[in-house]
Design a protein around this motif. Structure first.
Motif, PDB file in Angstrom:
ATOM      1  N   THR A 173       0.911  -1.341  -0.208  1.00 22.25           N
ATOM      2  CA  THR A 173       0.058  -0.004  -0.156  1.00 22.25           C
ATOM      3  C   THR A 173       0.802   1.430  -0.136  1.00 22.25           C
ATOM      4  OG1 THR A 173      -1.977  -1.066   1.346  1.00 22.25           O
ATOM      5  CG2 THR A 173      -1.645   1.186   1.367  1.00 22.25           C
ATOM      6  N   VAL A 174       1.988   1.337   0.955  1.00 20.89           N
ATOM      7  CA  VAL A 174       2.706   2.509   0.929  1.00 20.89           C
ATOM      8  C   VAL A 174       3.578   2.589  -0.415  1.00 20.89           C
ATOM      9  CG1 VAL A 174       2.845   2.639   3.551  1.00 20.89           C
ATOM     10  CG2 VAL A 174       4.423   1.707   2.330  1.00 20.89           C
ATOM     11  N   SER A 175       3.815   1.441  -0.873  1.00 20.52           N
ATOM     12  CA  SER A 175       4.580   1.634  -2.222  1.00 20.52           C
ATOM     13  C   SER A 175       3.909   2.397  -3.187  1.00 20.52           C
ATOM     14  CB  SER A 175       4.977   0.176  -2.274  1.00 20.52           C
ATOM     15  OG  SER A 175       6.115  -0.275  -1.471  1.00 20.52           O
ATOM     16  N   ALA A 176       2.643   1.822  -3.158  1.00 20.98           N
ATOM     17  CA  ALA A 176       1.604   2.219  -4.403  1.00 20.98           C
ATOM     18  C   ALA A 176       1.344   3.888  -3.963  1.00 20.98           C
ATOM     19  CB  ALA A 176       0.340   1.516  -4.152  1.00 20.98           C
ATOM     20  N   VAL A 228       2.068  -2.107 -16.838  1.00 17.83           N
ATOM     21  CA  VAL A 228       3.488  -2.584 -16.622  1.00 17.83           C
ATOM     22  C   VAL A 228       4.273  -1.485 -16.053  1.00 17.83           C
ATOM     23  CG1 VAL A 228       5.307  -3.334 -17.807  1.00 17.83           C
ATOM     24  CG2 VAL A 228       3.063  -3.858 -18.724  1.00 17.83           C
ATOM     25  N   TRP A 229       4.079  -0.034 -16.375  1.00 13.89           N
ATOM     26  CA  TRP A 229       5.128   0.762 -15.616  1.00 13.89           C
ATOM     27  C   TRP A 229       4.808   1.036 -14.112  1.00 13.89           C
ATOM     28  CZ3 TRP A 229       9.383   2.820 -16.383  1.00 13.89           C
ATOM     29  CH2 TRP A 229       9.879   2.898 -17.909  1.00 13.89           C
ATOM     30  N   PHE A 230       3.447   1.071 -13.838  1.00 17.06           N
ATOM     31  CA  PHE A 230       2.731   0.993 -12.600  1.00 17.06           C
ATOM     32  C   PHE A 230       3.470  -0.256 -11.599  1.00 17.06           C
ATOM     33  CE2 PHE A 230      -0.030   0.142  -9.192  1.00 17.06           C
ATOM     34  CZ  PHE A 230      -0.078   1.272  -8.428  1.00 17.06           C
ATOM     35  N   MET A 231       3.367  -1.391 -12.026  1.00 15.50           N
ATOM     36  CA  MET A 231       3.962  -2.446 -11.547  1.00 15.50           C
ATOM     37  C   MET A 231       5.323  -2.883 -11.438  1.00 15.50           C
ATOM     38  SD  MET A 231       1.140  -4.176 -10.545  1.00 15.50           S
ATOM     39  CE  MET A 231       1.874  -5.591  -9.785  1.00 15.50           C
ATOM     40  N   SER A 289       6.992  -2.528  -7.988  1.00 12.60           N
ATOM     41  CA  SER A 289       8.321  -3.541  -7.677  1.00 12.60           C
ATOM     42  C   SER A 289       9.682  -3.211  -7.153  1.00 12.60           C
ATOM     43  CB  SER A 289       8.462  -4.496  -8.714  1.00 12.60           C
ATOM     44  OG  SER A 289       7.326  -5.122  -9.202  1.00 12.60           O
ATOM     45  N   ALA A 290      10.083  -1.938  -7.674  1.00  9.15           N
ATOM     46  CA  ALA A 290      11.034  -1.247  -7.168  1.00  9.15           C
ATOM     47  C   ALA A 290      11.160  -0.811  -5.811  1.00  9.15           C
ATOM     48  CB  ALA A 290      11.314  -0.046  -8.251  1.00  9.15           C
ATOM     49  N   CYS A 291       9.826  -0.197  -5.488  1.00 12.55           N
ATOM     50  CA  CYS A 291       9.917   0.422  -4.116  1.00 12.55           C
ATOM     51  C   CYS A 291       9.879  -0.914  -3.049  1.00 12.55           C
ATOM     52  CB  CYS A 291       8.354   1.053  -3.986  1.00 12.55           C
ATOM     53  SG  CYS A 291       8.375   2.427  -4.785  1.00 12.55           S
ATOM     54  N   TRP A 331      15.722  -4.173   0.799  1.00  9.07           N
ATOM     55  CA  TRP A 331      17.213  -3.898   0.485  1.00  9.07           C
ATOM     56  C   TRP A 331      17.796  -3.118   1.805  1.00  9.07           C
ATOM     57  CZ3 TRP A 331      19.507  -0.113  -3.409  1.00  9.07           C
ATOM     58  CH2 TRP A 331      20.926  -0.033  -3.509  1.00  9.07           C
ATOM     59  N   VAL A 332      16.828  -2.311   2.402  1.00 13.93           N
ATOM     60  CA  VAL A 332      17.103  -1.668   3.590  1.00 13.93           C
ATOM     61  C   VAL A 332      17.027  -2.562   4.702  1.00 13.93           C
ATOM     62  CG1 VAL A 332      16.094   0.286   5.234  1.00 13.93           C
ATOM     63  CG2 VAL A 332      16.189   0.585   2.786  1.00 13.93           C
TER      64      VAL A 332
END
Length: 331
Positions: free
Chosen positions: A254-257, A276-279, A283-285, A291-292
């Motif tokens: 949710t927070v990534s969206a 596709v761009w949204f997904m 996915s990067a978020c 990663w963190v």
């Protein structure tokens, strides 16, 4: 019931089922992906035994939790004990009702907006709904009839309320630039220039607050196992515990969206289809969250609260002040 209303109802139901299904699939995928990505970052293999490269591990975990004994403490408040996990996961899911994930598409002669519903106060809706998850955490700690669970619930709620304040303020600058509370208008306003370039400070504040809001490392104090033996959900088992686990990933999505919608241009992008761009951005978020977690250690609770109230809150107010000043100069 006329034909036009019936078609509208069917389209709305299909969009709800589609979004709900995709989010559930992402939650299941994240359980596996996080373990594998963290393992590779830490030079390990991660899940390998169940299915090729451990792909069936989430299903195995689900079956295990499903058949575990569901224990409810004898003196627990049973109704609230059962409702608490539901209260944590539902707000994260219904937030997607106003998040646009694509441009209009034409299907069978009907122009369909790729958003469940576009309301002119979408910004307020997002924070009104997402703030309800705090009640589930407090409810879980109190209903367990365990003083340690209660303490975990109280400090979790203090953390989430503190950082939700800066989370909301970090988006005010975007709302000021867009001059609309509709999330569709926010995305359309980034057709030429993403808001991350106009609001880099707001994006930094949002990302930091989001980690605390969804209880992720380095701000995972609600589940600090070394201190609380799991905190507010200590007394939970079986699928009730799994629901809390799912809620964490649902909140991450949710927070990534929201970050994609407000700062990263939403579904805008060249060459590829908007969905596709949204997904890809989403996915990067989510990868950034993993990663963190793989990189930074947990803060102490006093450091967490001081950072929120003494640094992020003044910084978010400063960002609003600077944004307003620049808009006056340009106007």
């Amino acid at each position: 019931m006329n034909k036009e209303f019936l078609v509208y109802l069917i389209i709305a139901c299909v969009k709800i089922l589609l979004v709900f299904g995709v989010v559930q699939l992402m939650i299941i995928s994240m359980i596996w992906l996080e373990r594998k990505i963290m393992a590779h970052m830490q030079v390990r293999l991660g899940p390998m035994r169940v299915g090729p490269h451990g792909l069936l591990q989430p299903i195995a975990d689900g079956i295990k939790l499903l058949f575990k004994e569901d224990i409810i403490p004898q003196k627990a408040s049973k109704l609230l004990f059962v409702l608490a996990p539901i209260m944590t996961v539902i707000p994260a899911l219904i937030t997607f009702a106003v998040i646009p994930f694509g441009d209009k598409v034409k299907i069978l002669g009907h122009n369909i907006d790729l958003v469940i519903t576009d309301i002119n106060v979408g910004f307020l809706y997002v924070f009104a709904v997402s703030s309800l998850g705090i009640y589930g955490i407090v409810m879980a700690g109190w209903a367990s009839n365990n003083k340690y669970s209660l303490l975990g619930g109280i400090r979790s709620s203090a953390q989430m309320i503190s950082y939700e304040l800066t989370l909301g303020l970090s988006l005010i600058g975007v709302v000021m630039l867009t001059e609309s509370l509709s999330l569709v208008d926010v995305v359309n306003g980034q057709a030429k220039l993403w808001n991350i370039l106009l609001q880099p400070l707001g994006f930094f504040i949002y990302c930091t607050s989001a980690f605390a809001e969804v209880n992720r490392c380095p701000f995972d104090l609600p589940e600090a196992e070394s201190e609380l033996v799991a905190g507010y959900h200590t007394e939970y088992s079986s699928m009730k515990f799994a629901t809390f686990f799912m809620a964490e990933y649902a909140n991450m999505i949710t927070v990534s969206a929201i970050a994609v919608t407000f700062f990263l241009g939403g579904w805008h992008g060249p060459f590829l289809p908007p969905v596709v761009w949204f997904m890809l951005k989403l996915s990067a978020c989510l990868f950034f969250f993993i990663w963190v977690r793989s990189t930074y250690p947990r803060l102490r609770y006093d450091q967490l609260m001081n950072f929120g109230w003494k640094f992020l809150l003044p910084l978010s107010l400063f960002n609003i002040l600077i944004t307003g000043f620049i808009m006056i100069l340009k106007g």
